[in-house]
Structures are given as C-alpha cells and as structure tokens.
Design a protein around this motif. Structure first.
Motif, PDB file in Angstrom:
ATOM      1  N   GLU A  20       0.784  -1.130   0.022  1.00 42.71           N
ATOM      2  CA  GLU A  20       0.067   0.044   0.018  1.00 42.71           C
ATOM      3  C   GLU A  20       0.842   1.246   0.045  1.00 42.71           C
ATOM      4  O   GLU A  20       0.564   2.185  -0.314  1.00 42.71           O
ATOM      5  CB  GLU A  20      -1.025   0.083   1.145  1.00 42.71           C
ATOM      6  N   ALA A  67       0.679   2.739  -3.450  1.00 36.58           N
ATOM      7  CA  ALA A  67      -0.410   3.054  -4.079  1.00 36.58           C
ATOM      8  C   ALA A  67      -0.768   4.330  -4.569  1.00 36.58           C
ATOM      9  O   ALA A  67      -1.159   4.575  -5.846  1.00 36.58           O
ATOM     10  CB  ALA A  67      -1.576   2.718  -3.155  1.00 36.58           C
ATOM     11  N   GLU A  68      -0.246   5.396  -4.057  1.00 35.48           N
ATOM     12  CA  GLU A  68      -0.332   6.907  -4.375  1.00 35.48           C
ATOM     13  C   GLU A  68       0.592   7.173  -5.585  1.00 35.48           C
ATOM     14  O   GLU A  68       0.140   7.650  -6.392  1.00 35.48           O
ATOM     15  CB  GLU A  68      -0.224   7.732  -3.226  1.00 35.48           C
ATOM     16  N   LYS A 124      -0.693   5.280  -8.892  1.00 38.00           N
ATOM     17  CA  LYS A 124      -1.683   6.163  -9.548  1.00 38.00           C
ATOM     18  C   LYS A 124      -1.161   7.374 -10.165  1.00 38.00           C
ATOM     19  O   LYS A 124      -1.525   7.382 -11.386  1.00 38.00           O
ATOM     20  CB  LYS A 124      -2.490   6.759  -8.499  1.00 38.00           C
ATOM     21  N   LYS A 125      -0.272   8.015  -9.672  1.00 35.50           N
ATOM     22  CA  LYS A 125       0.332   9.144 -10.321  1.00 35.50           C
ATOM     23  C   LYS A 125       1.135   8.807 -11.308  1.00 35.50           C
ATOM     24  O   LYS A 125       1.030   9.356 -12.405  1.00 35.50           O
ATOM     25  CB  LYS A 125       1.138  10.119  -9.410  1.00 35.50           C
ATOM     26  N   LYS A 184      -1.372   7.073 -14.089  1.00 34.89           N
ATOM     27  CA  LYS A 184      -2.804   7.891 -14.747  1.00 34.89           C
ATOM     28  C   LYS A 184      -2.380   9.558 -14.679  1.00 34.89           C
ATOM     29  O   LYS A 184      -2.924  10.262 -15.153  1.00 34.89           O
ATOM     30  CB  LYS A 184      -3.868   7.701 -13.926  1.00 34.89           C
ATOM     31  N   LYS A 216      -2.580  -4.417  -3.315  1.00 35.53           N
ATOM     32  CA  LYS A 216      -2.613  -3.113  -2.486  1.00 35.53           C
ATOM     33  C   LYS A 216      -1.794  -1.969  -3.233  1.00 35.53           C
ATOM     34  O   LYS A 216      -2.360  -0.829  -3.124  1.00 35.53           O
ATOM     35  CB  LYS A 216      -1.667  -3.519  -1.234  1.00 35.53           C
ATOM     36  N   ALA A 235      -4.479  -0.326  -5.593  1.00 36.40           N
ATOM     37  CA  ALA A 235      -5.718  -0.099  -4.851  1.00 36.40           C
ATOM     38  C   ALA A 235      -6.359   1.516  -5.261  1.00 36.40           C
ATOM     39  O   ALA A 235      -7.491   1.506  -5.180  1.00 36.40           O
ATOM     40  CB  ALA A 235      -5.519  -0.062  -3.400  1.00 36.40           C
ATOM     41  N   LEU A 236      -5.573   2.296  -5.637  1.00 37.81           N
ATOM     42  CA  LEU A 236      -6.048   3.707  -5.972  1.00 37.81           C
ATOM     43  C   LEU A 236      -6.095   3.897  -7.604  1.00 37.81           C
ATOM     44  O   LEU A 236      -6.485   4.855  -8.078  1.00 37.81           O
ATOM     45  CB  LEU A 236      -5.173   4.720  -5.517  1.00 37.81           C
ATOM     46  N   LEU A 237      -6.148   2.552  -8.314  1.00 42.37           N
ATOM     47  CA  LEU A 237      -6.229   2.774  -9.803  1.00 42.37           C
ATOM     48  C   LEU A 237      -7.533   2.603 -10.201  1.00 42.37           C
ATOM     49  O   LEU A 237      -8.297   2.116  -9.806  1.00 42.37           O
ATOM     50  CB  LEU A 237      -5.453   1.485 -10.530  1.00 42.37           C
TER      51      LEU A 237
END
Ligand code: PGA
Length: 260
Positions: free
Chosen positions: A219, A222-223, A226-227, A230, A255, A258-260
């Motif tokens: 986790e 995760a952030e 995403k960056k 995306k 984990k 998780a933010l995708l």
C-alpha cells in the motif's frame, strides 16, 4: 474522452498486471526473466539484464535463485547492469548495492563475475562523468539491455532519477530526493546518514531497454502508482515517462493497485 485517450487507456490496461499478493507478482516477473535467459541460451546469445535493488525485487531474486538451485536455470549467458549505486559508497559496506546484489542474487547463482556491472561509488568526483559515459558504452556494446527491472520510489523515481530528471538523461551523478533519503533511513541508522548523491542510469538508458518490468508492491506504493500510471507525463514524476512506451509491464499487487 477523445479517441486518442481511449486507445491510450486501452493499451495501459493491457500493460497492467495485478496479482493478489506480492509473491505471485514476483514469481511472474522471475519467470519472464527466466524465459528471456532461456530463449537467448537456445540461440547461443547473451541475455543482458538491467537489475534493480531495494525491498521490491527481493522476491524476484528469491525465485530466480530457486529456479537456479532446484530447476537448473543457468546464468552463464547472463550479463547484468545494475541501475544505480549510492555515492560515495564502498562496495564492502552493508548498504552498498554491491552487497545487496551479492546477498540477494549473485552469491547464489552461476553468473560469471566478469559479466556483472554495478556503478562504482568509490570514484573521484572528477572521474565520474567519464565512468558514466563508459557504462553507457558497455551497455551499447552488448547490444543494449534485453530487459530492465524497475521498482518505483515514493518520489516517483525509477533508478535514482528523481523529480526534475529529463527524458533524455543518461547515466550520471544525481542528488537524492528527501523522500528517498527518508525511505532509506532504516538501512543507514537515520536519514542524516544516507548519502546525498548517487550514480544512476538515466531515463533514456532505461527506456531503451527492449522490455521493462516495473514492479510495485504494498500500500506504500498505491499513491505514486496512481500518479505514475494515470498522471500527466512530467519530469516531476519521472516514472510517467514510461507511459509513452509499448514495451512496459506494470506488475502490481492488489495493495499497490488499490487507487487505480
Ligand atoms: P523499495 O524502493 O523497493 O525499497 O521500495 C524502490 C525504489 O526506490 O525504486
């Protein structure tokens, strides 16, 4: 969303592999690497592998060691180039990437020692650029990297290409980001003891590899994942430069995804 974005989104989805756990993700990447080695062996060719350090690739190396010890995978035809090394850093230090690679992989497989390359953290400052140019030349002389394994730092770095790194950057001396030094604090007994500089392959060196695997686990990633996948393509998140490539696979555990 316009048509171009839809096409990009589609190919990005194809490039992402999400596994339920870190072990399965690591075994997938290890098998891909083993396949490259075996395909080259069948043709009597060398397999030129770009390798990474950090906690992320440990499971990949563990599986490669298992494939060697239990299933007879030979590394005799393998040439390796590591992404980076702290500067200054002596190879005998516990925190050196030389020690890391010996401990996690090289001491347990049959790769010939003279086929291993890791940036030298002991050079005089004024000798570094010529050394980096030679590192690039050696990679090119072997016909380029067949595969580059990458982790990703929470700064968005790949290798030690920290925010601000340019797309055309090559192997060079760089300053480490504060986040990177904080994340390495445990290894050095405090962030203040982490070197402020490193030698790293550049973005250009990395993207020229014929196949790229970016592995991200837990986790904590995760952030930035995403960056990286995306977000807008920008030197502020160097991993975003990979978005433009067709030959990248992002291998994630649930984990990290998780933010995708
Ligand atoms: P980590 O580092 O695998 O230790 O999280 C990844 C990286 O900085 O590339």
């Amino acid at each position: 969303m316009n048509r171009k974005n839809i096409v990009l989104e589609h190919s990005l989805q194809q490039a992402i592999k999400i596994y339920s756990n870190a072990d399965d993700a690591s075994v997938y990447v290890a098998n891909k690497i083993a396949q490259i080695i075996k395909t080259k062996q069948e043709k009597g060719n060398l397999a030129v592998l770009g390798l990474a350090t950090g906690s992320t690739p440990k499971g990949v190396y563990k599986e490669l060691v298992r494939l060697h010890q239990s299933e007879g995978l030979s590394f005799q035809n393998v040439v390796t180039f590591n992404l980076d090394e702290y500067y200054p850093m002596h190879p005998v230090e516990d925190q050196s990437y030389v020690s890391f690679m010996k401990h996690n992989l090289f001491n347990h497989i049959d790769v010939p020692k003279n086929q291993i390359h890791i940036p030298d953290g002991t050079l005089e400052l004024n000798a570094i650029q010529a050394y980096c140019d030679l590192y690039e030349k050696k990679i090119a002389d072997f016909g380029g990297l067949d595969m580059q394994l990458l982790g990703i730092g929470r700064s968005g770095h790949i290798g030690f290409n920290e925010p601000g790194s340019l797309q055309g950057s090559m192997t060079r001396l760089v300053q480490l980001d504060d986040i990177t030094r904080k994340d390495a604090a445990d290894d050095f007994g405090g962030a203040e003891h982490v070197p402020t500089q490193a030698i790293t392959m550049g973005i250009q060196t990395i993207v020229q590899a014929k196949q790229i695997f970016l592995l991200a686990l837990s986790e904590r990633k995760a952030e930035i994942i995403k960056k990286a996948l995306k977000g807008e393509i920008s030197p502020e998140v160097p991993a975003t430069f990979l978005q433009q490539l067709e030959h990248v696979e992002y291998v994630l555990d649930q984990k990290a995804a998780a933010l995708l």
